[in-house]
Design an enzyme around this catalytic site. Structure first.
Site, PDB file in Angstrom:
ATOM      1  N   TRP A 340       0.824  -1.212   0.000  1.00  0.00           N
ATOM      2  CA  TRP A 340       0.000   0.000   0.000  1.00  0.00           C
ATOM      3  C   TRP A 340       0.855   1.258   0.000  1.00  0.00           C
ATOM      4  CZ3 TRP A 340      -1.646   3.059   4.690  1.00  0.00           C
ATOM      5  CH2 TRP A 340      -0.744   2.906   5.739  1.00  0.00           C
ATOM      6  N   ASP A 341       2.111   1.109   0.422  1.00  0.00           N
ATOM      7  CA  ASP A 341       3.054   2.226   0.463  1.00  0.00           C
ATOM      8  C   ASP A 341       3.035   3.006  -0.854  1.00  0.00           C
ATOM      9  OD1 ASP A 341       3.671   0.068   2.145  1.00  0.00           O
ATOM     10  OD2 ASP A 341       5.771   0.643   2.321  1.00  0.00           O
ATOM     11  N   GLU A 480       0.007  -2.603  12.715  1.00  0.00           N
ATOM     12  CA  GLU A 480       0.061  -4.065  12.661  1.00  0.00           C
ATOM     13  C   GLU A 480       0.400  -4.718  13.997  1.00  0.00           C
ATOM     14  OE1 GLU A 480       1.275  -4.081   7.925  1.00  0.00           O
ATOM     15  OE2 GLU A 480       2.824  -4.390   9.440  1.00  0.00           O
ATOM     16  N   LYS A 592       1.962   0.687  16.252  1.00  0.00           N
ATOM     17  CA  LYS A 592       3.126   0.712  15.357  1.00  0.00           C
ATOM     18  C   LYS A 592       3.166   2.017  14.575  1.00  0.00           C
ATOM     19  CE  LYS A 592       5.116  -1.928  11.472  1.00  0.00           C
ATOM     20  NZ  LYS A 592       4.937  -3.116  10.609  1.00  0.00           N
TER      21      LYS A 592
END
Length: 759
Positions: A340-341, A480, A592
């Site tokens: 997705w980056d 995550e 995170k």
């Protein structure tokens, strides 16, 4: 050379080789060559060609570390020039980002007492992506002797050389060829039978012509080499050029040896300097459309240019079958997979600086749409389910197992549960269209993805009869640390947005091209009945909120977890793990990276300033930044809500992610998402650029006291727009007439006339 365009290394430490191989990687979108030192055996060399994937004995399909064409050895008599066995008298490596050239200078005292000075330069051509070259200037400082130059293409290369558990070879050597002079090596991947040819040639001339006296050719197992012998005089300079050419069976159906040989001959005939000059001209044009200038802060200036240089190096417009991986073309990290980056962090940079590349990256998703449909089918859903990790065909390639922070085996659930990738891609399509008004793309490609991802979400929603609402359960959001959660707000909100946007765009398509609209409905098996169902469901999708309606709950039940806040930071300013008091990480509110803050940045126009401030302050105290994606988001949101001091701190963390290795893993490859986040922090953050609900460009810049002047360039609907911010004014110029808002007030920028607004 201007130091503000350079990344420089002045001391040699072999323990840092892998890190600087990443930093000094040269790439052109077609391929990347890690910045290895030819005269060191320490490190992790890499030659990565976009789109060349293989599985063989690996856990999953991964990018292939192809045969190494960079090997270049120098022998003085029979003594190998090896920096790790020599006394290093002088050392410097400089990446010239303005021209895309890597310079290295070495002065080494060999064990024999001989001193040799070597000056090198290397480039991977942006003019012709199949070409690369190096130039070596060799000076025998205190001796005359017989010297050997050894040119090798090494086919013994493996993937995961640093990880014995997953050591894998992805190709077989098919053939070698003596080009007389020059050498070539053909390999073939095991799974898809992709053929790769590397061809190289070394030449050396002085005022009398050819310098080399004796040439020997040999195929040594999986290596091919040519060896040149000549005599050198003390204090004299000897210049050796190495020309390289790369082709794969993805590029042409013609016989590869013949294609590569012809290209190599043409390259040599045209000459090293001509190709280098044309390569630099391409970089000049790229910088003209993307450069960011920061006066008064050299660290920020070099840092932001490094991030833009490496991100711009990682993609090009001519292959819509490939995208930018999480580690770009700079290393094997994350197995060369696309996440997705790309759409959320990297794509905006290209949308607003090089739209043709942005379109190519989105076409990669279109060209892997069949794989996404297959994923949905295999998982019992409809429409298209894009993979969390993608390689060459759109099928899910996320590994099932990895290791945790303590090195213990751990099940990886992201490929099973991190569904938000669908909406991220949908948002990328809309952002591209909004900035370019490329109707041809939206009609022929973008709408199909928007509809098929909406169809997926419709099938993924679960009805809660008791609450009369639709939910998305057992998912993972960007954070995550928390798996198998219900109603993650980032996932749910963007799923709702995706479905709503698909309905808007299908109405637009119906008006623009009714035949295409009917064809898509027929192809995708959808009708007005489905559209009515989508509309009914999306209005009932559950969005977790706090009781006051301002603080958003990251997922259902998050506020019930143990609240442990961060109190200590390391030398890099990154959070130190707090005492978990016996609880497991997923039982705490530590995250995170910030799902809620990220959502408010992606869909900024849907949240008011007070909501942004409340959520920023809450989640900032609980974010461990165990993703390089995280600091850039806090930098941008900090500026939005007025936390300017922390915004600058987070900006520096972001731009120095690889240069200072503040995540500790730069050796694995570029933090490509962080490079995109760096640009966003500069342009969306300090530059205050956004697009409002009426699709009007907004500029609300703020700059730190240390910055004397800040200038950036964007492309808005085909017009180059330059924004300069100083202590007193905001200056905007545009190639075309455009309407803008500056600090909330409406203005019209007339073509090629400067708009000046007081701060």
């Amino acid at each position: 050379m201007d130091k503000l365009w350079n990344v420089e290394l002045k001391e040699y430490n072999s323990n840092q080789n892998r890190k600087y191989e990443t930093i000094f990687t040269l790439a052109n979108g077609y391929r990347g060559i890690r910045g290895a030192i030819e005269f060191s055996k320490v490190g992790e060399r890499g030659n990565f060609i976009a789109g060349v994937f293989d599985k063989n004995t690996a856990q999953v399909t991964e990018i292939v570390n192809c045969q190494d064409p960079l090997v270049f050895n120098i022998y003085v008599d029979n003594e190998l020039v090896d920096i790790d066995k020599a006394n290093v008298l002088d050392f410097n490596r400089t990446l010239d980002m303005k021209n895309g050239i890597l310079y290295s200078n070495y002065k080494l005292e060999l064990k024999s007492g001989r001193i040799v000075e070597i000056k090198t330069e290397r480039f991977v051509s942006r003019k012709n992506v199949h070409r690369w070259a190096a130039k070596y200037t060799i000076i025998p400082v205190n001796f005359k002797a017989k010297m050997f130059i050894e040119n090798i293409i090494d086919g013994t290369v493996v993937n995961s050389a640093q990880d014995p558990a997953w050591l894998t070879k992805h190709f077989e050597v098919v053939d070698a060829l003596d080009l007389k002079p020059g050498i070539a090596l053909k390999t073939r991947t095991y799974d898809n039978k992709i053929e790769i040819v590397e061809a190289t040639k070394v030449l050396s001339k002085d005022e009398h012509g050819n310098v080399f006296k004796i040439r020997k050719y040999a195929k040594l197992g999986e290596r091919v080499r040519e060896l040149y012998e000549f005599f050198v005089e003390e204090g004299k300079e000897y210049v050796v050029y190495k020309y390289g050419v790369t082709y794969t069976s993805r590029d042409t159906k013609e016989e590869l040896f013949a294609v590569a040989h012809k290209e190599l001959v043409d390259f040599v005939n045209e000459g090293y300097e001509k190709e280098k000059e044309e390569h630099s001209i391409v970089w000049t044009k790229l910088w003209d459309g993307m450069d960011i200038k920061i006066k008064g802060d050299d660290t920020a200036q070099v840092g932001i240019r490094f991030n833009m240089f490496q991100l711009a190096s990682s993609a090009y417009a001519d292959d819509p079958r490939v995208s930018v991986a999480a580690k770009a073309l700079h290393g094997e990290g994350y197995k060369g997979h696309v996440f997705w980056d790309t759409e959320i962090f990297m794509l905006p940079f290209f949308v607003y600086t090089n739209p043709e590349v942005a379109k190519s990256l989105l076409m990669y998703r279109y060209n892997t749409l069949d794989g996404a449909r297959r994923n949905a089918q295999l998982n019992g859903f409809k429409g298209a389910q894009f993979p969390w990790e993608s390689a060459d065909d759109g099928m899910e390639v996320t590994p099932k197992w990895g290791v945790d922070y303590d090195g213990n085996p751990v099940r990886i659930w992201t490929g099973d549960e991190e569904y938000h990738i669908n909406s991220d891609i949908a948002f990328g399509i809309w952002e591209y269209f909004r900035a370019t008004k490329d109707e041809e793309f939206l009609i022929n490609y973008g709408t199909e993805i928007l509809l098929d991802t909406a169809k997926f979400w419709n099938s993924r929603l679960e009805y809660n009869e008791k609450e009369d609402r639709y939910e998305i359960n057992r998912v993972i959001g960007p954070d995550e640390f928390h798996e198998h959660v219900n109603n993650n707000v980032y996932t749910n909100y963007l799923a709702k947005w995706n479905m709503k946007k698909a309905l808007e765009v299908k109405e637009w398509l119906k008006e623009k091209d009714f035949t295409k609209y009917e064809t898509l409905c027929n192809q995708l098996g959808i009708s007005d009945v489905d559209f009515k169902e989508w509309e009914d469901k999306l209005n009932k999708i559950y969005i977790p909120m706090a009781k006051d309606g301002k603080l958003i709950e990251q997922f259902e039940g998050y506020f019930d977890l143990v609240d442990i806040q961060i109190t200590e930071y390391d030398e890099n300013g990154m959070p130190v793990w707090p005492d978990l008091k016996g609880y497991k990480l997923h039982e705490t509110q530590l995250i995170k990276q910030p799902d809620v803050v990220m959502l408010m940045l992606v869909l900024g126009e849907e949240f008011d300033l007070e909501s942004k401030k409340i959520n920023y302050e809450y989640y900032e105290k609980r974010t461990m930044h165990k993703s390089s994606l995280s600091p850039s988001m806090y930098s941008i949101m900090g500026l939005t809500v007025g936390d300017t001091q922390n915004s600058y701190k987070y900006f520096l963390k972001t731009i120095l992610t690889d240069l200072e290795d503040n995540q500790g893993n730069a050796g694995h490859g570029l933090h490509a998402a962080s490079t995109g986040g760096s640009w966003q922090s500069a342009v969306f953050g300090f530059g205050g650029f956004s697009v409002d609900e009426n699709e009007v460009p907004n500029f609300n810049p703020w700059i730190p006291d240390v910055w004397e002047e800040f200038t950036y360039t964007i492309n808005w609907r085909g017009s180059k727009v330059v924004v300069t911010v100083d202590k007193n004014d905001v200056n905007i110029t545009s190639e075309k007439d455009i309407d803008v808002k500056v600090y909330g007030k409406d203005y019209r920028v007339e073509a090629n006339k400067k708009l000046v607004v007081s701060r």
